[in-house]
Design a protein around this motif. Structure first.
Motif, PDB file in Angstrom:
ATOM      1  N   ALA A  28     -20.722 -20.438   5.494  1.00 56.20           N
ATOM      2  CA  ALA A  28     -21.057 -20.961   6.820  1.00 56.20           C
ATOM      3  C   ALA A  28     -19.802 -21.213   7.647  1.00 56.20           C
ATOM      4  O   ALA A  28     -19.750 -20.893   8.842  1.00 56.20           O
ATOM      5  CB  ALA A  28     -21.875 -22.251   6.689  1.00 56.20           C
ATOM      6  N   ILE A  29     -18.775 -21.759   7.013  1.00 57.15           N
ATOM      7  CA  ILE A  29     -17.518 -22.045   7.725  1.00 57.15           C
ATOM      8  C   ILE A  29     -16.910 -20.758   8.250  1.00 57.15           C
ATOM      9  O   ILE A  29     -16.599 -20.632   9.443  1.00 57.15           O
ATOM     10  CB  ILE A  29     -16.526 -22.768   6.791  1.00 57.15           C
ATOM     11  CG1 ILE A  29     -17.006 -24.189   6.493  1.00 57.15           C
ATOM     12  CG2 ILE A  29     -15.119 -22.789   7.408  1.00 57.15           C
ATOM     13  CD1 ILE A  29     -16.272 -24.857   5.327  1.00 57.15           C
ATOM     14  N   TRP A  30     -16.726 -19.779   7.377  1.00 58.99           N
ATOM     15  CA  TRP A  30     -16.020 -18.567   7.785  1.00 58.99           C
ATOM     16  C   TRP A  30     -16.868 -17.690   8.683  1.00 58.99           C
ATOM     17  O   TRP A  30     -16.322 -16.942   9.517  1.00 58.99           O
ATOM     18  CB  TRP A  30     -15.471 -17.831   6.561  1.00 58.99           C
ATOM     19  CG  TRP A  30     -14.370 -18.653   5.980  1.00 58.99           C
ATOM     20  CD1 TRP A  30     -14.418 -19.400   4.838  1.00 58.99           C
ATOM     21  CD2 TRP A  30     -13.087 -18.906   6.569  1.00 58.99           C
ATOM     22  NE1 TRP A  30     -13.232 -20.081   4.676  1.00 58.99           N
ATOM     23  CE2 TRP A  30     -12.402 -19.797   5.726  1.00 58.99           C
ATOM     24  CE3 TRP A  30     -12.456 -18.464   7.725  1.00 58.99           C
ATOM     25  CZ2 TRP A  30     -11.113 -20.246   5.987  1.00 58.99           C
ATOM     26  CZ3 TRP A  30     -11.174 -18.912   7.993  1.00 58.99           C
ATOM     27  CH2 TRP A  30     -10.507 -19.796   7.134  1.00 58.99           C
ATOM     28  N   ILE A  54     -17.420 -27.948   7.624  1.00 54.57           N
ATOM     29  CA  ILE A  54     -16.107 -28.195   7.017  1.00 54.57           C
ATOM     30  C   ILE A  54     -16.132 -29.497   6.214  1.00 54.57           C
ATOM     31  O   ILE A  54     -15.655 -29.549   5.080  1.00 54.57           O
ATOM     32  CB  ILE A  54     -14.997 -28.206   8.088  1.00 54.57           C
ATOM     33  CG1 ILE A  54     -14.784 -26.792   8.625  1.00 54.57           C
ATOM     34  CG2 ILE A  54     -13.702 -28.776   7.536  1.00 54.57           C
ATOM     35  CD1 ILE A  54     -13.868 -26.710   9.840  1.00 54.57           C
ATOM     36  N   ALA A  55     -16.712 -30.542   6.782  1.00 58.89           N
ATOM     37  CA  ALA A  55     -16.789 -31.830   6.073  1.00 58.89           C
ATOM     38  C   ALA A  55     -17.618 -31.703   4.795  1.00 58.89           C
ATOM     39  O   ALA A  55     -17.240 -32.227   3.740  1.00 58.89           O
ATOM     40  CB  ALA A  55     -17.366 -32.903   6.992  1.00 58.89           C
ATOM     41  N   GLU A  56     -18.733 -30.999   4.894  1.00 59.41           N
ATOM     42  CA  GLU A  56     -19.601 -30.821   3.720  1.00 59.41           C
ATOM     43  C   GLU A  56     -18.902 -29.960   2.667  1.00 59.41           C
ATOM     44  O   GLU A  56     -18.963 -30.257   1.470  1.00 59.41           O
ATOM     45  CB  GLU A  56     -20.931 -30.183   4.137  1.00 59.41           C
ATOM     46  CG  GLU A  56     -21.915 -29.997   3.016  1.00 59.41           C
ATOM     47  CD  GLU A  56     -22.457 -31.297   2.441  1.00 59.41           C
ATOM     48  OE1 GLU A  56     -23.109 -31.233   1.376  1.00 59.41           O
ATOM     49  OE2 GLU A  56     -22.242 -32.374   3.018  1.00 59.41           O
ATOM     50  N   GLY A  57     -18.235 -28.906   3.093  1.00 61.32           N
ATOM     51  CA  GLY A  57     -17.504 -28.054   2.156  1.00 61.32           C
ATOM     52  C   GLY A  57     -16.396 -28.816   1.453  1.00 61.32           C
ATOM     53  O   GLY A  57     -16.199 -28.689   0.237  1.00 61.32           O
ATOM     54  N   HIS A  74      -5.791 -26.444   2.545  1.00 62.15           N
ATOM     55  CA  HIS A  74      -5.237 -27.370   3.539  1.00 62.15           C
ATOM     56  C   HIS A  74      -5.600 -26.911   4.951  1.00 62.15           C
ATOM     57  O   HIS A  74      -6.049 -27.703   5.778  1.00 62.15           O
ATOM     58  CB  HIS A  74      -3.722 -27.458   3.350  1.00 62.15           C
ATOM     59  CG  HIS A  74      -3.014 -28.182   4.447  1.00 62.15           C
ATOM     60  ND1 HIS A  74      -3.149 -29.537   4.646  1.00 62.15           N
ATOM     61  CD2 HIS A  74      -2.165 -27.733   5.410  1.00 62.15           C
ATOM     62  CE1 HIS A  74      -2.419 -29.895   5.692  1.00 62.15           C
ATOM     63  NE2 HIS A  74      -1.816 -28.825   6.166  1.00 62.15           N
ATOM     64  N   LEU A  75      -5.422 -25.624   5.224  1.00 66.76           N
ATOM     65  CA  LEU A  75      -5.714 -25.111   6.570  1.00 66.76           C
ATOM     66  C   LEU A  75      -7.205 -25.211   6.899  1.00 66.76           C
ATOM     67  O   LEU A  75      -7.571 -25.503   8.034  1.00 66.76           O
ATOM     68  CB  LEU A  75      -5.253 -23.657   6.682  1.00 66.76           C
ATOM     69  CG  LEU A  75      -3.745 -23.457   6.598  1.00 66.76           C
ATOM     70  CD1 LEU A  75      -3.414 -21.971   6.498  1.00 66.76           C
ATOM     71  CD2 LEU A  75      -3.048 -24.080   7.790  1.00 66.76           C
ATOM     72  N   THR A  76      -8.039 -24.980   5.911  1.00 64.95           N
ATOM     73  CA  THR A  76      -9.485 -25.013   6.141  1.00 64.95           C
ATOM     74  C   THR A  76     -10.019 -26.429   6.278  1.00 64.95           C
ATOM     75  O   THR A  76     -10.753 -26.733   7.219  1.00 64.95           O
ATOM     76  CB  THR A  76     -10.226 -24.297   4.987  1.00 64.95           C
ATOM     77  OG1 THR A  76      -9.758 -22.964   4.877  1.00 64.95           O
ATOM     78  CG2 THR A  76     -11.732 -24.301   5.209  1.00 64.95           C
ATOM     79  N   PHE A  77      -9.641 -27.306   5.351  1.00 63.98           N
ATOM     80  CA  PHE A  77     -10.307 -28.601   5.259  1.00 63.98           C
ATOM     81  C   PHE A  77      -9.554 -29.770   5.887  1.00 63.98           C
ATOM     82  O   PHE A  77     -10.122 -30.850   6.004  1.00 63.98           O
ATOM     83  CB  PHE A  77     -10.607 -28.922   3.796  1.00 63.98           C
ATOM     84  CG  PHE A  77     -11.627 -27.995   3.191  1.00 63.98           C
ATOM     85  CD1 PHE A  77     -12.909 -27.913   3.703  1.00 63.98           C
ATOM     86  CD2 PHE A  77     -11.297 -27.206   2.107  1.00 63.98           C
ATOM     87  CE1 PHE A  77     -13.851 -27.068   3.152  1.00 63.98           C
ATOM     88  CE2 PHE A  77     -12.240 -26.360   1.539  1.00 63.98           C
ATOM     89  CZ  PHE A  77     -13.512 -26.292   2.063  1.00 63.98           C
TER      90      PHE A  77
END
Length: 126
Positions: A28-30, A54-57, A74-77
């Motif tokens: 879902a994020i990507w 993002i928060a859920e991931g 780090h970059l994603t979350f």
């Protein structure tokens, strides 16, 4: 590494479900950051969805006890991905086509190398 959760069928099924849910969040994020290359800028609702995904991931990742030492984590979350989508409208260069083409070419080269090595070893044995 011994994981007591994997000692029972129920524990294995739960672990599979946990990883499946994490992979769903990552998908879902990507998927949500790819609109720019399609000519679509994110709407406020898209940004809210991305922030929640993002928060859920991140929550699911941490609950599974996975490493957080990778720069991509780090970059994603840690907010950088969301900031980039807000300021730039998404990620346009995330297309997998060039990467997939590179993988296919590499596989062909490897196959050629293996065939060549086999032919050369047969010539040496003669």
């Amino acid at each position: 590494m011994h994981d007591p959760a994997l000692e029972t069928t129920k524990g294995i099924q739960q672990t599979i479900e946990d990883y499946k849910n994490l992979m769903g969040c990552l998908d879902a994020i990507w998927s949500a950051v790819r609109g720019l290359d399609l000519g679509l800028l994110p709407t406020p609702a898209d940004l809210v969805f991305l922030e929640k995904a993002i928060a859920e991931g991140k929550r699911r990742w941490l609950e599974l006890g996975l490493s957080t030492l990778q720069p991509k984590w780090h970059l994603t979350f840690d907010g950088h991905l969301l900031d980039c989508v807000k300021s730039c409208g998404g990620l346009a260069d995330k297309s997998d086509e060039a990467i997939e083409k590179g993988h296919q070419e590499w596989k062909r080269l490897q196959e050629r190398g293996v065939k060549s090595a086999i032919l050369n070893s047969n010539k040496s044995a003669s």
